[in-house]
Design a protein around this motif. Structure first.
Motif, PDB file in Angstrom:
ATOM      1  N   LEU A 279       2.941 104.145  25.446  1.00  0.00           N
ATOM      2  CA  LEU A 279       2.073 103.051  25.902  1.00  0.00           C
ATOM      3  C   LEU A 279       2.223 102.864  27.406  1.00  0.00           C
ATOM      4  O   LEU A 279       2.344 101.749  27.884  1.00  0.00           O
ATOM      5  N   SER A 280       2.244 103.956  28.111  1.00  0.00           N
ATOM      6  CA  SER A 280       2.275 103.850  29.560  1.00  0.00           C
ATOM      7  C   SER A 280       0.954 104.433  30.038  1.00  0.00           C
ATOM      8  O   SER A 280       0.546 105.511  29.614  1.00  0.00           O
ATOM      9  N   LYS A 281       0.284 103.676  30.923  1.00  0.00           N
ATOM     10  CA  LYS A 281      -1.032 104.152  31.361  1.00  0.00           C
ATOM     11  C   LYS A 281      -0.912 105.480  32.095  1.00  0.00           C
ATOM     12  O   LYS A 281      -1.800 106.316  31.998  1.00  0.00           O
ATOM     13  N   ARG A 282       0.199 105.657  32.785  1.00  0.00           N
ATOM     14  CA  ARG A 282       0.398 106.914  33.506  1.00  0.00           C
ATOM     15  C   ARG A 282       0.419 108.080  32.512  1.00  0.00           C
ATOM     16  O   ARG A 282      -0.218 109.100  32.710  1.00  0.00           O
ATOM     17  N   LYS A 283       1.156 107.886  31.421  1.00  0.00           N
ATOM     18  CA  LYS A 283       1.251 108.964  30.432  1.00  0.00           C
ATOM     19  C   LYS A 283      -0.064 109.165  29.677  1.00  0.00           C
ATOM     20  O   LYS A 283      -0.462 110.287  29.398  1.00  0.00           O
ATOM     21  N   LEU A 284      -0.732 108.073  29.369  1.00  0.00           N
ATOM     22  CA  LEU A 284      -2.017 108.199  28.675  1.00  0.00           C
ATOM     23  C   LEU A 284      -3.019 108.950  29.558  1.00  0.00           C
ATOM     24  O   LEU A 284      -3.760 109.806  29.088  1.00  0.00           O
ATOM     25  N   LEU A 285      -2.978 108.644  30.859  1.00  0.00           N
ATOM     26  CA  LEU A 285      -3.862 109.340  31.806  1.00  0.00           C
ATOM     27  C   LEU A 285      -3.535 110.831  31.816  1.00  0.00           C
ATOM     28  O   LEU A 285      -4.425 111.683  31.846  1.00  0.00           O
ATOM     29  N   GLU A 286      -2.242 111.145  31.768  1.00  0.00           N
ATOM     30  CA  GLU A 286      -1.822 112.546  31.758  1.00  0.00           C
ATOM     31  C   GLU A 286      -2.360 113.271  30.521  1.00  0.00           C
ATOM     32  O   GLU A 286      -2.817 114.411  30.610  1.00  0.00           O
ATOM     33  N   LEU A 287      -2.302 112.600  29.376  1.00  0.00           N
ATOM     34  CA  LEU A 287      -2.827 113.202  28.136  1.00  0.00           C
ATOM     35  C   LEU A 287      -4.307 113.528  28.288  1.00  0.00           C
ATOM     36  O   LEU A 287      -4.781 114.574  27.859  1.00  0.00           O
ATOM     37  N   VAL A 288      -5.039 112.607  28.939  1.00  0.00           N
ATOM     38  CA  VAL A 288      -6.474 112.801  29.127  1.00  0.00           C
ATOM     39  C   VAL A 288      -6.713 113.928  30.125  1.00  0.00           C
ATOM     40  O   VAL A 288      -7.476 114.863  29.868  1.00  0.00           O
ATOM     41  N   GLN A 289      -6.038 113.842  31.267  1.00  0.00           N
ATOM     42  CA  GLN A 289      -6.278 114.823  32.330  1.00  0.00           C
ATOM     43  C   GLN A 289      -5.888 116.238  31.917  1.00  0.00           C
ATOM     44  O   GLN A 289      -6.544 117.203  32.281  1.00  0.00           O
TER      45      GLN A 289
ATOM     46  N   GLY B 223     -10.235 112.606  25.212  1.00  0.00           N
ATOM     47  CA  GLY B 223     -10.606 111.567  26.173  1.00  0.00           C
ATOM     48  C   GLY B 223      -9.838 110.294  25.862  1.00  0.00           C
ATOM     49  O   GLY B 223      -9.036 110.253  24.930  1.00  0.00           O
ATOM     50  N   TRP B 224     -10.111 109.237  26.638  1.00  0.00           N
ATOM     51  CA  TRP B 224      -9.443 107.949  26.412  1.00  0.00           C
ATOM     52  C   TRP B 224      -9.749 107.404  25.017  1.00  0.00           C
ATOM     53  O   TRP B 224      -8.988 106.620  24.477  1.00  0.00           O
ATOM     54  N   ASP B 225     -10.919 107.823  24.469  1.00  0.00           N
ATOM     55  CA  ASP B 225     -11.302 107.277  23.169  1.00  0.00           C
ATOM     56  C   ASP B 225     -11.031 108.266  22.034  1.00  0.00           C
ATOM     57  O   ASP B 225     -11.564 108.127  20.942  1.00  0.00           O
ATOM     58  N   ASP B 226     -10.221 109.262  22.289  1.00  0.00           N
ATOM     59  CA  ASP B 226      -9.820 110.162  21.204  1.00  0.00           C
ATOM     60  C   ASP B 226      -9.171 109.311  20.111  1.00  0.00           C
ATOM     61  O   ASP B 226      -8.339 108.451  20.391  1.00  0.00           O
ATOM     62  N   PRO B 227      -9.583 109.528  18.852  1.00  0.00           N
ATOM     63  CA  PRO B 227      -9.074 108.661  17.775  1.00  0.00           C
ATOM     64  C   PRO B 227      -7.548 108.723  17.579  1.00  0.00           C
ATOM     65  O   PRO B 227      -7.006 107.916  16.848  1.00  0.00           O
ATOM     66  N   ARG B 228      -6.861 109.634  18.251  1.00  0.00           N
ATOM     67  CA  ARG B 228      -5.394 109.655  18.159  1.00  0.00           C
ATOM     68  C   ARG B 228      -4.744 108.826  19.249  1.00  0.00           C
ATOM     69  O   ARG B 228      -3.528 108.645  19.263  1.00  0.00           O
ATOM     70  N   MET B 229      -5.539 108.378  20.213  1.00  0.00           N
ATOM     71  CA  MET B 229      -4.983 107.616  21.340  1.00  0.00           C
ATOM     72  C   MET B 229      -4.679 106.178  20.910  1.00  0.00           C
ATOM     73  O   MET B 229      -5.404 105.603  20.096  1.00  0.00           O
ATOM     74  N   PRO B 230      -3.598 105.578  21.471  1.00  0.00           N
ATOM     75  CA  PRO B 230      -3.297 104.179  21.135  1.00  0.00           C
ATOM     76  C   PRO B 230      -4.129 103.195  21.947  1.00  0.00           C
ATOM     77  O   PRO B 230      -3.780 102.030  22.069  1.00  0.00           O
ATOM     78  N   THR B 231      -5.213 103.695  22.538  1.00  0.00           N
ATOM     79  CA  THR B 231      -6.096 102.807  23.295  1.00  0.00           C
ATOM     80  C   THR B 231      -6.987 102.034  22.323  1.00  0.00           C
ATOM     81  O   THR B 231      -7.240 102.489  21.202  1.00  0.00           O
ATOM     82  N   LEU B 232      -7.505 100.905  22.775  1.00  0.00           N
ATOM     83  CA  LEU B 232      -8.414 100.149  21.915  1.00  0.00           C
ATOM     84  C   LEU B 232      -9.670 100.972  21.653  1.00  0.00           C
ATOM     85  O   LEU B 232     -10.215 100.953  20.544  1.00  0.00           O
ATOM     86  N   ALA B 233     -10.112 101.741  22.652  1.00  0.00           N
ATOM     87  CA  ALA B 233     -11.291 102.597  22.460  1.00  0.00           C
ATOM     88  C   ALA B 233     -11.004 103.659  21.390  1.00  0.00           C
ATOM     89  O   ALA B 233     -11.867 103.980  20.573  1.00  0.00           O
ATOM     90  N   GLY B 234      -9.790 104.197  21.403  1.00  0.00           N
ATOM     91  CA  GLY B 234      -9.400 105.191  20.400  1.00  0.00           C
ATOM     92  C   GLY B 234      -9.306 104.582  19.016  1.00  0.00           C
ATOM     93  O   GLY B 234      -9.824 105.139  18.038  1.00  0.00           O
TER      94      GLY B 234
END
Ligand code: ATP
Ligand code: MG
Length: 578
Positions: A282-292, A298-309
Motif C-alpha cells: 500500500l505504498s503509492k511508490r510501489k503501486l506506481l512501480e507495478l504499473v510502470q 494499469g492502476w485499475d487492474d483487478p489485482r491492484m489494492p486501489t479503489l479503481a482495481g
C-alpha cells in the motif's frame, strides 16, 4: 477565497452523536465539543496528494474523516495537497474524485487545492523571514544531509544561517523570480539544529523547481514543501481536527511551530495507525512501480489494492465501508489479514448478488433418454437469501455442459459427484446417471459423458422423493453463452511482500499465478443482458463481475471477485489459539 470559505463552509454548531464513541478520535472530539472548543464546530478534510490512485488505506482515512463529519454534524473537505508538480497529474485528480464519490462520500462545493494557497503561503514565508525565523540557504542536498546530524548526534548550523533579513528577503524574491537553477537555494526555517527531533533541524520550507504545475502552470518556480503547506492549508480552511497517520506524529511540533509563528487558526492534529493489508503493498511508490513495469495492466487492474482495481474486480463500496468500520481506529500499527476484507465482501454480496449457473471448464454431457429437440424451462431461485429477487427459467435440454472437475472416472473416497455408474443431482433439474464415457481414440482424453435422467426426480416437484449425495451445476449447451472468465489470486504470494531474502526485492514476491484466464466458459442465457459492473454469484464457484473495460456484449468477460470459501473464520480461530 477566504471570505467565501468562511461564509459557505462554516456550520454553526456540531452535535455529538447519540451513540457512545467507538474509538479514541471520537472521544477526543466529543470532549472538545463539551469544552466548547472551536465554537462547537467540527471540520475535517481528506488530503490526498494527486500523485497516484487511491488505495484501500486511503479508504480508511476517507471513511474516518467523512464519517466523523457526518457523526458530529460537521463538514469534511476534499483537499489536494499538490505541492510537488513533478509527480502530480490531472489524471490522478480525476481518479481521486471518482473514487471518493464511488465510496459514497460527498464534499459538496468544498474541493480545495494547496496550490490555491500558493500566494498565501508565499506571504506566510515572507512573514517568517521578516521575523528573523527563516533564511535562504545555499547548501546542496548532500551537504544539507551532512549538516543535519543523526538521531544520536546534533546537527551543525548552516554557514548561511546568519544572513540578514534584507539579504534573505532579496534572495527569496529572486528565487521566486526564476533567477536560480533548481536546488541552488532553499528557504529554511531557523529553529534548532540540535533538536532531538530531526524535523526541527531547520527544515526546508521552499525549494526551487522549474516544473510545470498541473494547475498553476509555469506561474511558480518555487514550491512550498509538504511540511510547510499542509498545516497552513488546514488552518486556512478552518479545519478543526487534522487527522493523519502516525508517521506525522514527529512532524506535529514543526506544524505547531509554523502556526505559532504566524498566529493563525490552529487545527488540532490527531494521529492514527495506517492500514496495512496482508498479501499486498500500500505504498503509492510501489503501486506506481507495478504499473510502470507493467506487472499489472494499469492502476485499475483487478489485482491492484486501489479503489479503481477493487471496483473493476466487483467489490462494492458498502463492503469496503463495512471493512473500514470493522477494523477500527487505533494508535498502534498492525497488519490486517486480507481474508477479513474478503469476508466483508461476501457478507454484502451474499445478500445482493443474483445467483446463476456457469461452467468454467466445460465437459459435454448427452442425456440419452431425453428427447432430441425438447426444451424445458426449469424454475431457479435468484437468491435464497432474498425471496423478493424472484425466480427465473433455466432451459434444460438433451445436450448439457458440466464442470470437468465434477466428473471422476475413478472417484476417490468421499467423492459424491458424477462417475461411471453413479448418480448426481443437477441443480434445479433432475437426477442423472453416467452410463458411458466417450474418449478420443487418439489422445484418450474424455470427449463426452453419456447419461440418462430419471424423469420422476424433477426438482421441486411433489414426486421428487429420491435423494442423492451430490448436486452439481450445469448449463444447456444450445442455450449457453460463451464467456471469458478471469480468476484472480493475491498479487503477492507472501503475507508480507517485503519479506525477501537478502539481495532481492519485494517484486520477487509477486505471485506468478495471480491471474488465470479461462476462454471457453459457458454461462446461463440470462447473462446475455449482463451489463458492465454487474455482479453475480456463480453457484458453487464464487462471486463474479462483468468487466467494464474489456466489454464485448456477445462474449462477456467476468472477473472473479472472490471465491465462496471464507477463510476469515479460520484466521480468527488460529489467532485465538495463539
Ligand atoms: P505518499 O505521501 O507517500 O505519496 P500517502 O499514501 O501518504 O503517500 P497521501 O495522498 O498523502 O498518500 O494520503 C492522503 C491521506 O490518506 C493522508 O492523510 C494519509 O495519512 C492517508 N493514508 C494514506 N495511506 C494510508 C493507509 N495505509 N491507512 C490509512 N490512511 C492512509
Ligand atoms: Mg502522504
Amino acid at each position: 477565497m477566504d471570505g467565501k470559505l468562511a461564509a459557505e463552509n462554516v456550520r454553526e454548531k456540531a452535535v455529538p452523536p447519540d451513540s457512545a464513541p467507538s474509538h479514541f478520535i471520537q472521544s477526543i472530539i466529543s470532549e472538545d465539543l463539551k469544552q466548547g472548543k472551536n465554537q462547537g464546530r467540527v471540520h475535517t478534510r481528506f488530503p490526498p496528494e494527486p500523485n497516484g490512485y487511491l488505495h484501500i488505506g486511503h479508504a480508511k482515512s476517507i471513511c474516518l474523516n467523512f464519517g466523523i463529519a457526518t457523526e458530529f454534524d460537521g463538514l469534511c473537505n476534499l483537499r489536494f495537497d499538490d505541492t510537488n508538480p513533478s509527480k502530480e497529474d490531472v489524471e490522478y485528480v480525476e481518479s481521486i474524485r471518482e473514487d471518493v464519490r464511488w465510496l459514497g462520500f460527498d464534499w459538496g462545493n468544498r474541493e480545495y487545492y494547496a496550490s490555491d494557497y500558493f500566494d498565501r503561503l508565499y506571504h506566510f514565508a515572507l512573514e517568517i523571514i521578516r521575523a528573523g525565523k527563516a533564511y535562504v540557504c545555499d547548501l546542496n542536498a548532500d551537504q544539507m544531509r551532512e549538516y543535519r546530524g543523526t538521531l544520536i548526534e546534533p546537527g551543525r548550523n548552516s554557514p548561511f544561517r546568519e544572513r540578514s533579513i534584507e539579504e534573505n528577503l532579496n534572495l527569496f524574491e529572486r528565487m521566486k523570480a526564476g533567477e536560480f537553477t533548481d536546488g541552488a537555494h532553499t528557504l529554511r526555517a531557523k529553529i534548532d539544529m540540535a533538536s532531538p527531533n530531526l524535523n526541527m533541524r531547520d527544515p526546508v520550507m521552499y525549494r526551487i523547481l522549474h516544473a510545470t504545475h498541473h494547475r498553476t502552470s509555469d506561474h511558480w518556480c518555487i514550491y512550498p514543501t509538504y511540511d510547510f503547506a499542509h498545516g497552513q492549508s488546514d488552518s486556512i480552511e478552518g479545519v478543526t481536527h487534522s487527522i493523519c497517520t502516525l508517521e506525522f506524529e514527529d512532524h506535529r511540533p514543526l506544524y505547531d511551530w509554523f502556526l505559532d509563528q504566524l498566529s493563525v487558526h490552529h487545527p488540532q492534529q490527531i494521529e492514527f495507525a495506517r492500514l496495512n493489508l496482508s498479501h499486498t503493498v500500500l505504498s503509492k511508490r510501489k503501486l506506481l512501480e507495478l504499473v510502470q513495469q507493467q506487472r499489472v495492466t494499469g492502476w485499475d487492474d483487478p489485482r491492484m489494492p486501489t479503489l479503481a482495481g477493487f471496483r473493476r474486480r466487483g467489490y462494492t463500496p458498502e463492503a469496503i465501508r463495512m471493512f473500514c468500520e470493522r477494523i477500527g481506529v487505533a494508535k498502534r500499527n498492525s497488519t490486517v489479514d486480507i481474508a477479513m476484507l474478503e469476508h466483508c465482501l461476501r457478507d454484502d454480496l451474499n445478500k445482493r448478488a443474483p445467483r446463476v449457473m456457469a461452467v468454467l471448464r466445460p465437459i459435454k454431457v448427452v442425456i440419452d433418454n431425453y428427447p432430441e429437440g425438447q426444451v424445458e424451462g426449469l424454475e431457479a431461485v435468484n437468491n435464497p437469501e432474498d425471496p423478493s429477487m424472484g425466480t427465473r427459467p433455466v432451459p434444460f435440454s438433451r445436450l448439457l455442459y458440466i464442470e470437468q472437475d465434477d466428473f471422476r472416472e475413478e472417484p476417490p473416497k468421499g467423492f459424491f459427484r458424477l462417475s461411471p455408474g453413479r448418480e448426481v443431482r443437477l441443480r434445479y433439474a433432475y437426477i442423472i446417471k453416467c452410463v458411458d464415457v466417450v474418449k478420443d481414440p487418439q489422445t484418450g482424453g474424455i470427449t463426452e459423458l453419456r447419461c440418462t435422467y430419471d424423469p420422476e426426480t424433477k426438482s421441486g416437484s411433489s414426486q421428487s422423493k429420491r435423494k442423492v449425495k451430490g448436486t452439481i451445476h450445469w448449463v444447456s449447451a444450445a442455450h449457453a453463452i460463451e464467456a471469458e472468465v478471469r480468476l484472480y489470486d493475491h498479487l503477492f504470494s507472501k503475507e508480507d511482500p517485503d519479506d525477501v531474502p537478502e539481495g532481492t526485492d519485494w517484486l520477487t514476491n509477486i505471485n506468478p499465478k495471480s491471474l488465470e484466464r479461462l476462454n471457453s466458459c459457458r454461462v446461463e442465457p440470462i447473462l446475455a443482458n449482463a451489463k458492465p459492473g454487474e455482479r453475480y454469484q456463480f453457484e458453487r464457484l464464487g462471486y463474479f463481475c462483468v468487466d467494464s473495460v474489456d466489454f464485448v456484449k456477445e462474449r462477456p468477460v467476468f472477473n472473479r471477485t472472490v471465491t465462496l470459501r471464507d477463510t476469515w473464520a479460520n484466521v480468527q480461530r488460529a489467532a485465538k489459539k495463539a
